[in-house]
Design a protein around this motif. Sequence first.
Motif, short mmCIF file in Angstrom:
data_model
loop_
_atom_site.label_atom_id
_atom_site.label_comp_id
_atom_site.label_asym_id
_atom_site.label_seq_id
_atom_site.Cartn_x
_atom_site.Cartn_y
_atom_site.Cartn_z
N TYR B 36 -12.90 -4.85 -2.77
CA TYR B 36 -11.59 -5.21 -3.24
C TYR B 36 -11.74 -6.32 -4.34
O TYR B 36 -12.53 -7.02 -4.34
CB TYR B 36 -10.85 -5.75 -2.09
N GLN B 38 -9.53 -9.54 -6.53
CA GLN B 38 -8.46 -10.12 -6.66
C GLN B 38 -8.57 -10.93 -7.84
O GLN B 38 -9.31 -11.88 -8.21
CB GLN B 38 -8.46 -11.30 -5.53
N GLN B 42 -3.23 -13.04 -8.07
CA GLN B 42 -2.85 -11.93 -7.57
C GLN B 42 -3.32 -11.31 -6.35
O GLN B 42 -4.00 -12.08 -5.79
CB GLN B 42 -3.41 -10.57 -8.57
N HIS B 43 -2.92 -10.04 -5.66
CA HIS B 43 -3.07 -9.56 -4.49
C HIS B 43 -4.39 -9.02 -4.48
O HIS B 43 -5.15 -8.64 -5.61
CB HIS B 43 -2.03 -8.83 -3.78
N LEU B 44 -4.93 -8.48 -3.55
CA LEU B 44 -6.20 -7.65 -3.42
C LEU B 44 -5.77 -6.21 -3.84
O LEU B 44 -4.86 -5.53 -3.47
CB LEU B 44 -6.98 -7.60 -1.85
N LEU B 46 -7.92 -2.43 -4.43
CA LEU B 46 -9.15 -1.49 -3.95
C LEU B 46 -9.82 -1.26 -5.41
O LEU B 46 -9.32 -0.70 -6.17
CB LEU B 46 -8.83 -0.38 -3.24
#
Lengths: 114, 113
Positions: B36, B38, B42-44, B46
Amino acid sequence: DTAVSQTPKYLVTQMGNDKSIKCEQNLGHDTMYWYKQDSKKFLKIMFSYNNKELIINETVPNRFSPKSPDKAHLNLHINSLELGDSAVYFCASSHQQVLNTEAFFGQGTRLTVV
Amino acid sequence: AQSVSQHNHHVILSEAASLELGCNYSYGGTVNLFWYVQYPGQHLQLLLKYFSGDPLVKGIKGFEAEFIKSKFSFNLRKPSVQWSDTAEYFCAVNARGNNRLAFGKGNQVVVIP
């Protein structure tokens, strides 16, 4: 369309307060998670729910109480907030019934306890 | 329970340099493997995943990873990085059929223009 959405995105609160973070997923997944990311970016699982049932409960203070009203929602309530609770909390979901599945993450909630 | 190790937490390199991030896991059974990313604030997201089949998997943005079962490794590579690759990279492992997705401690990658 946001797949996994969390609210609020930012939360600043005083020590001792009680607060909740909400999470919703529209992916039809049956499993939802809460992860905590500390200041060093380390991600640690806190809870996991499958079809509204708690299946993972890591060593988390009992001030943290997850609630899953249905399989599309997993909320996190925190009582008596402490300075050490400051972190980014990520909600995630996956489809456990599918053998090969990936987790989708929400945008995160940055909690700051002052 | 499975655990994941990532080394060289801080990586600084120049644009066009090659990147390789190591990931080792400890679990004797069948696993699903993930990287993943990031980006700052921000968010994780894929980057790529391995479930079965060809051990060399290609992901988004020119990343690839190779699963070497005998070494319990799933290293991430990119031949030529860009400034926009500055991010935190997490390796994650999920024992097949297990709800638990275990993350490594992450690699903070900074690409200097």
